[in-house]
Write a protein that holds these residues in place. Structure first.
Motif, PDB file in Angstrom:
ATOM      1  N   LYS A  95     -11.690  -6.220  -0.203  1.00  0.00           N
ATOM      2  CA  LYS A  95     -12.695  -6.304  -1.413  1.00  0.00           C
ATOM      3  C   LYS A  95     -11.669  -6.340  -2.474  1.00  0.00           C
ATOM      4  N   ILE A  96     -12.389  -7.489  -3.800  1.00  0.00           N
ATOM      5  CA  ILE A  96     -11.512  -7.182  -5.180  1.00  0.00           C
ATOM      6  C   ILE A  96     -12.284  -6.240  -5.722  1.00  0.00           C
ATOM      7  N   THR A 118      -8.457  -0.103  -1.041  1.00  0.00           N
ATOM      8  CA  THR A 118      -7.855   0.590  -0.610  1.00  0.00           C
ATOM      9  C   THR A 118      -8.129   1.603   0.455  1.00  0.00           C
ATOM     10  N   ASP A 119      -9.576   1.774   0.546  1.00  0.00           N
ATOM     11  CA  ASP A 119      -9.633   3.547   1.345  1.00  0.00           C
ATOM     12  C   ASP A 119      -8.900   2.767   2.978  1.00  0.00           C
ATOM     13  N   ASP A 120      -9.782   1.551   3.384  1.00  0.00           N
ATOM     14  CA  ASP A 120      -9.680   1.284   4.790  1.00  0.00           C
ATOM     15  C   ASP A 120      -7.497   1.214   5.058  1.00  0.00           C
ATOM     16  N   LEU A 121      -7.165   0.290   3.862  1.00  0.00           N
ATOM     17  CA  LEU A 121      -5.839   0.591   4.234  1.00  0.00           C
ATOM     18  C   LEU A 121      -5.335   2.230   4.780  1.00  0.00           C
ATOM     19  N   SER A 123      -5.939   4.782   5.017  1.00  0.00           N
ATOM     20  CA  SER A 123      -6.782   5.300   6.452  1.00  0.00           C
ATOM     21  C   SER A 123      -6.049   4.644   8.098  1.00  0.00           C
ATOM     22  N   THR A 124      -5.722   3.505   7.911  1.00  0.00           N
ATOM     23  CA  THR A 124      -4.584   2.693   8.637  1.00  0.00           C
ATOM     24  C   THR A 124      -3.593   3.239   8.811  1.00  0.00           C
ATOM     25  N   LEU A 125      -2.736   3.454   7.520  1.00  0.00           N
ATOM     26  CA  LEU A 125      -1.408   3.777   7.490  1.00  0.00           C
ATOM     27  C   LEU A 125      -1.206   5.208   7.374  1.00  0.00           C
ATOM     28  N   LEU A 126      -2.289   6.125   7.192  1.00  0.00           N
ATOM     29  CA  LEU A 126      -2.103   7.940   8.024  1.00  0.00           C
ATOM     30  C   LEU A 126      -2.644   7.656   9.380  1.00  0.00           C
ATOM     31  N   GLN A 127      -3.603   6.751  10.334  1.00  0.00           N
ATOM     32  CA  GLN A 127      -3.058   6.878  11.245  1.00  0.00           C
ATOM     33  C   GLN A 127      -1.948   5.860  12.216  1.00  0.00           C
ATOM     34  N   ARG A 128      -1.224   5.049  11.742  1.00  0.00           N
ATOM     35  CA  ARG A 128      -0.155   4.374  12.206  1.00  0.00           C
ATOM     36  C   ARG A 128       1.064   5.617  12.145  1.00  0.00           C
ATOM     37  N   GLU A 129       1.201   6.957  10.954  1.00  0.00           N
ATOM     38  CA  GLU A 129       1.820   7.672  11.245  1.00  0.00           C
ATOM     39  C   GLU A 129       1.977   8.614  11.504  1.00  0.00           C
ATOM     40  N   SER A 130       0.860   9.287  11.989  1.00  0.00           N
ATOM     41  CA  SER A 130       0.527  10.399  12.970  1.00  0.00           C
ATOM     42  C   SER A 130       0.898   9.437  14.115  1.00  0.00           C
ATOM     43  N   ASP A 131       0.288   8.789  14.773  1.00  0.00           N
ATOM     44  CA  ASP A 131       0.466   8.234  16.093  1.00  0.00           C
ATOM     45  C   ASP A 131       2.339   8.380  16.430  1.00  0.00           C
ATOM     46  N   ARG A 132       2.961   8.031  14.848  1.00  0.00           N
ATOM     47  CA  ARG A 132       4.599   7.714  15.294  1.00  0.00           C
ATOM     48  C   ARG A 132       4.711   8.873  15.013  1.00  0.00           C
ATOM     49  N   ASP A 133       4.432  10.531  14.245  1.00  0.00           N
ATOM     50  CA  ASP A 133       5.033  11.258  14.526  1.00  0.00           C
ATOM     51  C   ASP A 133       4.742  12.476  15.640  1.00  0.00           C
ATOM     52  N   VAL A 184       4.033   1.587  10.823  1.00  0.00           N
ATOM     53  CA  VAL A 184       3.816   2.026   9.939  1.00  0.00           C
ATOM     54  C   VAL A 184       4.404   1.239   8.415  1.00  0.00           C
ATOM     55  N   ASP A 185       5.340   0.586   8.506  1.00  0.00           N
ATOM     56  CA  ASP A 185       5.556  -0.746   7.235  1.00  0.00           C
ATOM     57  C   ASP A 185       5.217  -1.459   7.843  1.00  0.00           C
ATOM     58  N   ILE A 186       4.114  -1.917   8.579  1.00  0.00           N
ATOM     59  CA  ILE A 186       3.162  -2.639   8.597  1.00  0.00           C
ATOM     60  C   ILE A 186       2.363  -2.597   7.710  1.00  0.00           C
ATOM     61  N   ALA A 187       1.973  -1.023   7.803  1.00  0.00           N
ATOM     62  CA  ALA A 187       0.384  -0.123   6.927  1.00  0.00           C
ATOM     63  C   ALA A 187       1.143  -0.389   5.835  1.00  0.00           C
ATOM     64  N   ARG A 188       2.406   0.337   5.729  1.00  0.00           N
ATOM     65  CA  ARG A 188       2.523   0.590   3.920  1.00  0.00           C
ATOM     66  C   ARG A 188       3.067  -1.112   2.915  1.00  0.00           C
ATOM     67  N   VAL A 189       3.137  -1.810   3.613  1.00  0.00           N
ATOM     68  CA  VAL A 189       3.392  -3.519   2.513  1.00  0.00           C
ATOM     69  C   VAL A 189       1.819  -3.630   2.501  1.00  0.00           C
ATOM     70  N   ASN A 190       0.473  -3.882   3.818  1.00  0.00           N
ATOM     71  CA  ASN A 190      -0.867  -3.629   3.328  1.00  0.00           C
ATOM     72  C   ASN A 190      -1.206  -3.293   2.325  1.00  0.00           C
TER      73      ASN A 190
END
Length: 385
Positions: A95-96, A118-121, A123-133, A184-190
């Motif tokens: 959404k713009i 960017t709210d969903d993006l 959240s997705t980044l935080l989740q991916r970082e948590s899984d990686r940790d 995590v990299d993909i989430a950051r790019v998004n």
């Protein structure tokens, strides 16, 4: 020219009459005078008449050969278009929430043009970082276990199967960490792509969306052009395209900018003609002194296809040809002389011929292809030039 024909017919009659008199004069001596002597007498009589009455030419029938500069241009027309033109598209769906530019708005390189929600993006980044940790922690435990089993195996306390299992756990956890790190990299790019930045200094030429709208991935957002770098797209017929080459200079006049000439050069030539036509697109790079030009403006002008600074030119109709080769009739000391020439390329659509050898600057030649004009004919020039 028309007034000269009665005079020339009169001359021809005089010559024929002289020949008749010569024959009548020789007639009584038939049988006693050799045939060759009779012919010789006729020629001498004719020469006397011709020598006393040279053929008259006016200044319109001759020309003085001179060295000149030749320039040949090819007329072209087309329209201006920006060299740098980018259609900006959404890399991800969303959404713009911010869109602060419209058509005609100037932008700077790196300026934020569109911002997505960017709210969903995030959240997705935080989740991916948590899984990686978590995966990295599991990898740490697996590596510690492997270290213990290697020490026990050195003392022959642990079995070989336990050691192999520990090694497998470490390899599995390493693979898991790498996979989650990539996510995590993909989430950051998004998240980064949620802000659409201007690629260069330019002007917004098109806007396809509005703030608050939701778009899909690859949807068109904006069009940005750089009006400081324009080129002209012109069409050249397939008949003339062999004469065009990259680097040739051009001169264009733009509609709406009367009295001004824009210089440029041929930048690119399309290898194929446009579909359904016999015209090849040619792109001209323009040397623009300011930014007062717009894409889509109509341009007319020319391409300098060739030039010669010191060419010796004669009218094409003045060049004659016989069994020996090319020649012109050169006027010298009151007589026409056969002057052999070496012809070069044709100019001005074939109306002029460049002479490579045989003539010099200042020579006078006949330019009318009259059949009665022949070498060794006595002539005189009358009339105004």
């Amino acid at each position: 020219m028309a007034t000269k024909w009665p005079l020339r017919l009169t001359k021809a009659g005089i010559i024929l009459g002289s020949c008749g008199l010569a024959i009548m004069y020789l007639g009584p001596a038939r049988g006693t005078v050799d045939v060759n002597e009779r012919v010789k007498g006729i020629v001498e009589a004719t020469s006397v008449v011709q020598g006393s009455k040279p053929l008259q030419l006016n200044h319109a029938e001759i020309t003085n050969v001179a060295i000149t500069s030749m320039v040949e241009r090819l007329r072209v027309s087309g329209e201006l278009q920006p060299i740098n033109r980018v259609v900006m598209r959404a890399k991800t769906a969303g959404k713009i929430v911010e869109l602060g530019v419209r058509e005609g708005h100037p932008v700077k390189a790196g300026e934020i043009l569109v911002r997505f929600e960017t709210d969903d993006l995030q959240s997705t980044l935080l989740q991916r970082e948590s899984d990686r940790d978590a995966a990295e922690a599991e990898l740490m435990l697996a590596m510690q276990a492997l270290n213990r089993f290697e020490q026990l195996a050195a003392k022959n306390v642990s079995s070989k199967e336990q050691l192999e299992r520990a090694k497998s756990d470490v390899a599995s956890n390493i693979s898991k960490v790498r996979s989650l790190s990539a996510q995590v990299d993909i989430a950051r790019v998004n998240l980064r792509d949620a802000e659409v930045l201007a690629p260069f200094d330019g002007i917004v030429a098109g806007r396809a969306v509005e703030a608050g709208s939701r778009v899909s991935a690859d949807a068109e957002l904006l069009t940005v052009v750089d009006t400081s770098a324009l080129e002209a797209k012109v069409l050249v017929s397939t008949r003339d395209i062999p004469r065009v080459a990259v680097g040739q200079t051009t001169e264009l006049q733009i509609d709406g900018m009367e009295g001004q000439t824009i210089s440029g050069k041929v930048a690119r030539i399309n290898p194929v003609a446009e579909s359904g036509t016999r015209f090849v697109p040619v792109y001209l790079q323009l040397l623009i002194p300011d930014r007062r030009l717009w894409g889509g403006m109509f341009a007319t002008g020319s391409i300098l296809v060739r030039e010669k600074a010191d060419a010796l030119m004669v009218p094409a109709i003045s060049v004659r040809k016989d069994e020996i080769g090319d020649y012109v009739l050169k006027l010298k000391d009151g007589y026409l002389q056969r002057q052999p020439v070496t012809v070069g390329p044709a100019w001005n659509g074939g109306s002029l011929i460049q002479i490579a050898a045989g003539l010099t600057d200042g020579d006078t030649i006949v330019i009318v292809p009259l059949p009665e004009l022949q070498p060794n004919l006595a002539v005189t020039v009358t009339g105004e030039g």
